[in-house]
Design a protein around this motif. Structure first.
Motif, PDB file in Angstrom:
ATOM      1  N   VAL A 139      14.097   9.289  -5.292  1.00  0.00           N
ATOM      2  CA  VAL A 139      14.344   9.511  -7.039  1.00  0.00           C
ATOM      3  C   VAL A 139      12.849   9.948  -7.542  1.00  0.00           C
ATOM      4  O   VAL A 139      12.906  10.907  -8.463  1.00  0.00           O
ATOM      5  N   LEU A 140      11.843   9.430  -6.924  1.00  0.00           N
ATOM      6  CA  LEU A 140      10.668   9.810  -7.801  1.00  0.00           C
ATOM      7  C   LEU A 140      10.220  11.393  -7.281  1.00  0.00           C
ATOM      8  O   LEU A 140       9.517  11.869  -8.132  1.00  0.00           O
ATOM      9  N   VAL A 141      10.666  11.722  -6.181  1.00  0.00           N
ATOM     10  CA  VAL A 141      10.270  13.126  -6.129  1.00  0.00           C
ATOM     11  C   VAL A 141      11.136  14.120  -6.651  1.00  0.00           C
ATOM     12  O   VAL A 141      10.786  15.295  -6.963  1.00  0.00           O
ATOM     13  N   LEU A 195       0.925  -1.150   0.089  1.00  0.00           N
ATOM     14  CA  LEU A 195      -0.134   0.052  -0.024  1.00  0.00           C
ATOM     15  C   LEU A 195       0.983   1.236   0.181  1.00  0.00           C
ATOM     16  O   LEU A 195       0.593   2.302  -0.697  1.00  0.00           O
ATOM     17  N   LEU A 196       2.031   1.173   0.806  1.00  0.00           N
ATOM     18  CA  LEU A 196       2.949   2.361   0.980  1.00  0.00           C
ATOM     19  C   LEU A 196       3.423   2.684  -0.520  1.00  0.00           C
ATOM     20  O   LEU A 196       3.542   3.757  -0.734  1.00  0.00           O
ATOM     21  N   THR A 197       4.045   1.625  -1.043  1.00  0.00           N
ATOM     22  CA  THR A 197       4.644   1.731  -2.243  1.00  0.00           C
ATOM     23  C   THR A 197       4.088   2.101  -3.626  1.00  0.00           C
ATOM     24  O   THR A 197       4.333   2.723  -4.546  1.00  0.00           O
ATOM     25  N   VAL A 198       2.551   1.502  -3.705  1.00  0.00           N
ATOM     26  CA  VAL A 198       1.656   1.622  -4.679  1.00  0.00           C
ATOM     27  C   VAL A 198       1.231   3.039  -4.864  1.00  0.00           C
ATOM     28  O   VAL A 198       1.043   3.653  -5.708  1.00  0.00           O
ATOM     29  N   PHE A 202       6.943   1.830 -11.581  1.00  0.00           N
ATOM     30  CA  PHE A 202       6.864   0.355 -11.195  1.00  0.00           C
ATOM     31  C   PHE A 202       7.864  -0.209 -10.321  1.00  0.00           C
ATOM     32  O   PHE A 202       7.631  -1.261  -9.598  1.00  0.00           O
ATOM     33  N   PHE A 203       9.272   0.104 -10.780  1.00  0.00           N
ATOM     34  CA  PHE A 203      10.325  -0.507 -10.062  1.00  0.00           C
ATOM     35  C   PHE A 203      10.290  -0.210  -8.562  1.00  0.00           C
ATOM     36  O   PHE A 203      10.513  -1.067  -7.602  1.00  0.00           O
ATOM     37  N   SER A 204       9.894   1.065  -8.027  1.00  0.00           N
ATOM     38  CA  SER A 204       9.739   1.515  -6.731  1.00  0.00           C
ATOM     39  C   SER A 204       8.607   0.866  -6.276  1.00  0.00           C
ATOM     40  O   SER A 204       8.394   0.528  -4.985  1.00  0.00           O
ATOM     41  N   MET A 205       7.517   0.500  -7.020  1.00  0.00           N
ATOM     42  CA  MET A 205       6.328  -0.293  -6.474  1.00  0.00           C
ATOM     43  C   MET A 205       6.712  -1.802  -5.938  1.00  0.00           C
ATOM     44  O   MET A 205       6.077  -2.148  -4.914  1.00  0.00           O
ATOM     45  N   VAL A 206       7.637  -2.508  -6.671  1.00  0.00           N
ATOM     46  CA  VAL A 206       8.072  -3.754  -6.495  1.00  0.00           C
ATOM     47  C   VAL A 206       9.333  -3.981  -5.813  1.00  0.00           C
ATOM     48  O   VAL A 206       9.820  -5.137  -5.926  1.00  0.00           O
ATOM     49  N   VAL A 207       9.871  -2.723  -5.482  1.00  0.00           N
ATOM     50  CA  VAL A 207      11.306  -2.835  -4.957  1.00  0.00           C
ATOM     51  C   VAL A 207      11.468  -3.571  -3.774  1.00  0.00           C
ATOM     52  O   VAL A 207      12.470  -4.214  -3.397  1.00  0.00           O
ATOM     53  N   THR A 208      10.496  -4.033  -2.970  1.00  0.00           N
ATOM     54  CA  THR A 208      10.590  -4.988  -1.823  1.00  0.00           C
ATOM     55  C   THR A 208      10.525  -6.359  -2.274  1.00  0.00           C
ATOM     56  O   THR A 208      10.788  -7.033  -1.565  1.00  0.00           O
ATOM     57  N   GLY A 258      13.182  -6.244   6.736  1.00  0.00           N
ATOM     58  CA  GLY A 258      12.427  -5.287   7.022  1.00  0.00           C
ATOM     59  C   GLY A 258      12.982  -3.888   7.136  1.00  0.00           C
ATOM     60  O   GLY A 258      12.747  -2.900   6.348  1.00  0.00           O
ATOM     61  N   PHE A 259      14.332  -3.883   7.466  1.00  0.00           N
ATOM     62  CA  PHE A 259      15.312  -2.743   7.615  1.00  0.00           C
ATOM     63  C   PHE A 259      15.725  -2.395   6.302  1.00  0.00           C
ATOM     64  O   PHE A 259      15.791  -1.266   5.589  1.00  0.00           O
ATOM     65  N   LEU A 260      16.036  -3.450   5.462  1.00  0.00           N
ATOM     66  CA  LEU A 260      16.646  -3.206   4.155  1.00  0.00           C
ATOM     67  C   LEU A 260      15.614  -2.693   3.225  1.00  0.00           C
ATOM     68  O   LEU A 260      15.707  -2.020   2.229  1.00  0.00           O
ATOM     69  N   ASN A 261      14.350  -3.350   3.298  1.00  0.00           N
ATOM     70  CA  ASN A 261      12.985  -2.911   2.483  1.00  0.00           C
ATOM     71  C   ASN A 261      12.902  -1.263   2.849  1.00  0.00           C
ATOM     72  O   ASN A 261      12.465  -0.535   1.842  1.00  0.00           O
ATOM     73  N   SER A 262      13.060  -0.990   4.010  1.00  0.00           N
ATOM     74  CA  SER A 262      12.901   0.490   4.318  1.00  0.00           C
ATOM     75  C   SER A 262      13.825   1.350   3.629  1.00  0.00           C
ATOM     76  O   SER A 262      13.411   2.233   3.101  1.00  0.00           O
ATOM     77  N   ILE A 263      15.063   0.926   3.535  1.00  0.00           N
ATOM     78  CA  ILE A 263      15.863   1.632   2.625  1.00  0.00           C
ATOM     79  C   ILE A 263      15.749   1.664   1.325  1.00  0.00           C
ATOM     80  O   ILE A 263      16.020   2.777   0.818  1.00  0.00           O
ATOM     81  N   LYS A 264      15.262   0.613   0.726  1.00  0.00           N
ATOM     82  CA  LYS A 264      14.938   0.400  -0.636  1.00  0.00           C
ATOM     83  C   LYS A 264      13.661   1.547  -0.889  1.00  0.00           C
ATOM     84  O   LYS A 264      13.792   2.151  -1.838  1.00  0.00           O
ATOM     85  N   ILE A 265      12.774   1.563  -0.284  1.00  0.00           N
ATOM     86  CA  ILE A 265      11.496   2.173  -0.381  1.00  0.00           C
ATOM     87  C   ILE A 265      11.893   3.778  -0.161  1.00  0.00           C
ATOM     88  O   ILE A 265      11.720   4.371  -1.225  1.00  0.00           O
TER      89      ILE A 265
END
Length: 248
Positions: free
Chosen positions: A155-157, A59-62, A202-208, A142-149
């Protein structure tokens, strides 16, 4: 630079940015709480750490992160043109590059901080419903996923900031994020294949869950999102430094 950061933060007091900042943090946390509560009340199944936070992160990334971060970043950069205070840049004892970097630092720090606040809060919520402590691997992932997100959202901003500077309003930045998210969601339900990763949204949406894709396309996706981010950042800086602030 410290003075610039302090000034920018003061300018954000009692603005819509405060409410948007709260929403981007609270919504995923509330969603995860409801999901964990409903999951624990269904039958006798024990809490599954393997699936914890998956839906909250999705939900957060989408939707939540791209649109709310875009709104916050676009507001920060377009506010000066909307309120007619951009002319004050000529009276500041700082270069426009320093002002631009100061705004970007605030935005990036907020994105990084909010992602880790969301992860920490959701981890605590999950502990209330779990029968056992989380595995060490879960915390690490979870920590690594937070970094990825946080990195992909930074980048998106840059893309949305570029749009808000070109059109000098917050709507352009938010609309850019909405269009980007829409294309990413459309790709998710299409048969495009791993080429989807070349779309930064899309890359940011599925990055985790990026490990589920072919490594060649992962590397291509990383390359594309880095190139797009750098170009957007430098283009936004150029426009910010050279814009005709008389707004003609």
């Amino acid at each position: 630079m410290i003075t610039i950061l302090q000034t920018e933060l003061l300018k954000l007091r009692r603005t819509m940015v405060q409410w948007m900042s709260i929403c981007v943090i609270i919504i995923p946390i509330v969603f995860n709480f409801i999901y964990a509560m409903l999951s624990s009340s269904m039958g006798n199944a024990s809490f599954n750490w393997n699936t914890a936070l998956i839906y909250a992160n999705f939900l957060l990334t989408v939707l939540i992160a791209p649109i709310f971060y875009a709104g916050i970043a676009s507001y920060i950069f377009s506010r000066e043109y909307r309120e007619g205070t951009a002319e004050a840049h000529f009276t500041y004892p700082y270069k426009r590059t320093s002002l631009f970097i100061g705004k970007m630092i605030i935005i990036f720090l907020f994105i990084i901080l909010s992602c880790f606040i969301i992860f920490s809060a959701n981890l605590i919520i999950s502990l209330f419903f779990a029968d056992s402590p989380p595995p060490t691997l879960f915390i690490k992932i979870g920590f690594l996923n937070s970094i990825k997100i946080s990195v992909t959202q930074c980048v998106l901003v840059c893309i949305t900031i570029l749009a808000s500077l070109v059109f000098r309003n917050i709507v352009a930045g938010i609309l850019t994020a909405v269009i980007g998210c829409s294309t990413a969601i459309a790709m998710l339900f299409s048969a495009v294949g791993d080429w989807q990763l070349l779309n930064p949204y899309f890359f940011s949406m599925v990055v985790t869950d990026i490990q589920n894709y072919d490594y060649d396309y992962i590397y291509l996706g990383i390359g594309v999102i880095i190139i797009v981010g750098v170009i957007a950042f430098l283009s936004a800086l150029h426009i910010y430094k050279n814009n005709d602030i008389t707004n003609k």
